[in-house]
Design a protein around this motif. Structure first.
Motif, PDB file in Angstrom:
ATOM      1  N   SER A 345       0.893  -1.178  -0.014  1.00  0.00           N
ATOM      2  CA  SER A 345       0.083   0.082   0.105  1.00  0.00           C
ATOM      3  C   SER A 345       0.892   1.189   0.045  1.00  0.00           C
ATOM      4  O   SER A 345       0.209   2.342  -0.338  1.00  0.00           O
ATOM      5  CB  SER A 345      -0.937  -0.018   1.338  1.00  0.00           C
ATOM      6  OG  SER A 345      -1.828  -1.162   1.327  1.00  0.00           O
ATOM      7  N   HIS A 346       2.254   1.070   0.450  1.00  0.00           N
ATOM      8  CA  HIS A 346       2.991   2.238   0.486  1.00  0.00           C
ATOM      9  C   HIS A 346       4.154   2.123  -0.093  1.00  0.00           C
ATOM     10  O   HIS A 346       4.582   1.194  -0.296  1.00  0.00           O
ATOM     11  CB  HIS A 346       3.184   2.655   2.054  1.00  0.00           C
ATOM     12  CG  HIS A 346       2.033   2.844   2.517  1.00  0.00           C
ATOM     13  ND1 HIS A 346       1.090   4.159   3.009  1.00  0.00           N
ATOM     14  CD2 HIS A 346       0.974   2.269   3.469  1.00  0.00           C
ATOM     15  CE1 HIS A 346       0.336   3.987   3.645  1.00  0.00           C
ATOM     16  NE2 HIS A 346       0.270   2.781   3.919  1.00  0.00           N
ATOM     17  N   ASP A 470       5.706  -0.288   5.957  1.00  0.00           N
ATOM     18  CA  ASP A 470       4.773   0.453   6.861  1.00  0.00           C
ATOM     19  C   ASP A 470       3.889  -0.509   7.577  1.00  0.00           C
ATOM     20  O   ASP A 470       3.786  -1.689   6.902  1.00  0.00           O
ATOM     21  CB  ASP A 470       3.832   1.103   5.578  1.00  0.00           C
ATOM     22  CG  ASP A 470       3.009   2.015   6.354  1.00  0.00           C
ATOM     23  OD1 ASP A 470       1.799   1.354   6.732  1.00  0.00           O
ATOM     24  OD2 ASP A 470       3.136   3.209   6.557  1.00  0.00           O
ATOM     25  N   GLU A 472       0.959  -0.891   8.066  1.00  0.00           N
ATOM     26  CA  GLU A 472      -0.096  -1.601   7.368  1.00  0.00           C
ATOM     27  C   GLU A 472       0.188  -2.450   6.186  1.00  0.00           C
ATOM     28  O   GLU A 472      -0.615  -3.256   6.037  1.00  0.00           O
ATOM     29  CB  GLU A 472      -0.532  -0.176   6.373  1.00  0.00           C
ATOM     30  CG  GLU A 472      -2.117  -0.611   5.627  1.00  0.00           C
ATOM     31  CD  GLU A 472      -2.660   0.437   5.025  1.00  0.00           C
ATOM     32  OE1 GLU A 472      -3.520   0.332   4.221  1.00  0.00           O
ATOM     33  OE2 GLU A 472      -2.157   1.638   5.442  1.00  0.00           O
ATOM     34  N   ASP A 473       1.287  -2.729   6.147  1.00  0.00           N
ATOM     35  CA  ASP A 473       1.813  -3.764   4.891  1.00  0.00           C
ATOM     36  C   ASP A 473       2.521  -4.976   5.537  1.00  0.00           C
ATOM     37  O   ASP A 473       2.921  -5.781   4.699  1.00  0.00           O
ATOM     38  CB  ASP A 473       3.156  -3.078   3.885  1.00  0.00           C
ATOM     39  CG  ASP A 473       2.060  -2.167   2.849  1.00  0.00           C
ATOM     40  OD1 ASP A 473       1.009  -2.464   2.470  1.00  0.00           O
ATOM     41  OD2 ASP A 473       2.755  -1.143   2.467  1.00  0.00           O
TER      42      ASP A 473
END
Length: 474
Positions: A345-346, A470, A472-473
């Motif tokens: 996502s990043h 990140d 989130e990942d």
């Protein structure tokens, strides 16, 4: 099917046996090399009389206002279909009228031209400007027309790989046309390149440059019905057509890379690659290559699989490691359909993954010849320093960059003794516009290293800071 995209993050990482943290002063060495590269590229300034100067100014102006950048590139994208001066003038007014105040005076002058004569002048100027910009990134319309540029690339101390513009096709007639273009390209290169004195190896003992001619192939251009819903037939037909090109490459004494594309088609692409180059006919072909995208959550698992494949076939393969160029499209499609994205996502996660996969490739360079494709000085310096720390010579890998997009960076790494290969697009202007727009968008984005390097006043330390995954990942 590939395993769960998160699985390679849940088990021991195959690339962490020798983490940089265990090597004294590793980060200091990466930073030191990065600073030397940045110092070299920042002293290069294009002359105001050169085409490069004006294309750099174009990209710099476009980055200042997001809406201006978007509409400028929309204009570039649609330009080949505009046949009259009035049509070009109307589109300029529609796309750029609201941003006239942000443009230089000489450019804003033509946005709302008062008369037909001015329209004609402006239209001609726009066409000429876009064609000149495209010529910096596209070496020629045909392989034969590009021979002079390709020879000049070798004369300047760079290797090259040719990319025929165009991916996907809508009919078998179009697919057949693409196949013929690839065959023509290999025939032209095979009859010309070996005769050049510049085709002698650029780096002694570097297997990546054992053959001067190199072609990158986009498999989705070779069959109009490529689909995961049509996987069996897609793999069969693409394998047949790739085998035909592999045979042509062998006759031309050329290296061949199979490009990665979007996630929906990559599984088919890798299956075709493995089917062809595990066959008895091509099992012994040396350093045939494929591409792995670091922004994919599957990339670590894929590299482990390709390592096993290389061992099974008993002959090394080349791996071009890139960040990936389809993030916007794939992320948007996933969101629209409520799917889990196959990509990180990043950008920081993709950068961190690139470094992790770089270490894996260096540690397995005898089976997987590494070709690091990036314009990010941090990413490239990390790979170079890690290779040095592991006792892997510069002749055991190469760096790859886009033709016309990062020439000062390429020259800086060549100056430091690295083999650099330029990815050189060929093709007519109309399909070339899609490539040009995608590259301009990619390299003028807020997170683009090229933009930070050449246009922004980012500090060197910020540019060379180690990337992190990140949360989130993870």
């Amino acid at each position: 099917m590939l395993s769960d995209p998160q699985s390679h993050l849940q088990r021991p990482d195959p690339a962490t046996e020798y983490l940089p943290a265990t090597i004294p002063s590793f980060e200091d060495k990466v930073t030191d090399l990065g600073k030397k590269i940045l110092a070299g590229i920042r002293v290069e300034r294009a002359s105001i009389l050169s085409k490069q100067y004006w294309s750099q100014r174009f990209m710099e102006w476009s980055t200042k206002t997001p809406s201006l950048k978007r509409n400028l590139f929309r204009l570039v994208d649609v330009l080949p279909s505009l046949e009259s001066s009035d049509a070009i003038s109307d589109h300029i007014a529609q796309y750029l009228g609201d941003e006239a105040s942000t443009l230089p005076t000489w450019a804003a002058w033509g946005i709302r031209p008062p008369g037909s004569a001015t329209k004609a002048i402006m239209a001609s100027g726009v066409r000429l400007g876009v064609r000149q910009m495209a010529a910096q990134f596209i070496a020629g319309e045909t392989p034969r027309a590009a021979l002079g540029t390709l020879r000049s690339i070798r004369r300047s101390g760079f290797a090259f790989t040719v990319d025929l513009l165009g991916e996907y096709c809508v009919s078998e007639r179009e697919a057949e046309s693409y196949l013929k273009r690839y065959i023509e390209c290999l025939t032209v290169l095979g009859s010309s390149v070996p005769k050049w004195r510049e085709s002698r190896s650029l780096m002694q003992d570097n297997p990546g440059d054992s053959r001067a001619a190199c072609v990158s192939v986009k498999l989705t251009a070779l069959y109009s019905q490529v689909s995961s819903l049509n996987q069996k037939r897609s793999v069969t037909l693409l394998s047949d057509r790739l085998a035909l090109l592999a045979n042509e490459a062998r006759q031309a004494n050329a290296q061949i890379y199979v490009d990665a594309e979007d996630s929906a088609n990559n599984e088919i692409i890798y299956k075709a690659f493995k089917r062809v180059f595990s066959s008895a006919e091509f099992r012994g072909d040396f350093l045939v290559g494929c591409v792995v995208q670091a922004y994919s959550r599957h990339a670590a698992t894929l590299l482990t699989d390709l390592l096993s494949f290389s061992k099974e076939r008993g002959c090394p393969i080349a791996i071009r490691l890139v960040k990936g160029a389809y993030w916007d499209h794939e992320t948007t499609v996933a969101r629209q359909n409520g799917w889990s994205s196959p990509l990180f996502s990043h950008k920081s996660s993709a950068d961190a993954n690139f470094e992790r996969l770089s270490r894996f490739l260096i540690d397995n360079h005898e089976r997987l010849f590494p070709a690091f494709g990036s314009h990010n000085v941090r990413s490239l310096s990390h790979a170079c320093v890690y290779a040095e720390s592991r006792g892997v010579p510069k002749s055991a890998f190469e760096l790859q960059m886009l033709f016309g997009m990062a020439d000062p960076i390429a020259r800086a790494y060549r100056h430091h003794g690295h083999l650099v290969r330029l990815y050189v697009p060929l093709g007519p202007l109309l399909p070339g516009m899609g490539y040009l727009v995608r590259r301009l968008l990619e390299n003028t984005s807020n997170e683009s290293f090229l933009r930070h390097t050449f246009f922004d006043d980012h500090t060197t330390d910020a540019l060379l800071t180690a990337p992190q995954f990140d949360p989130e990942d993870r």
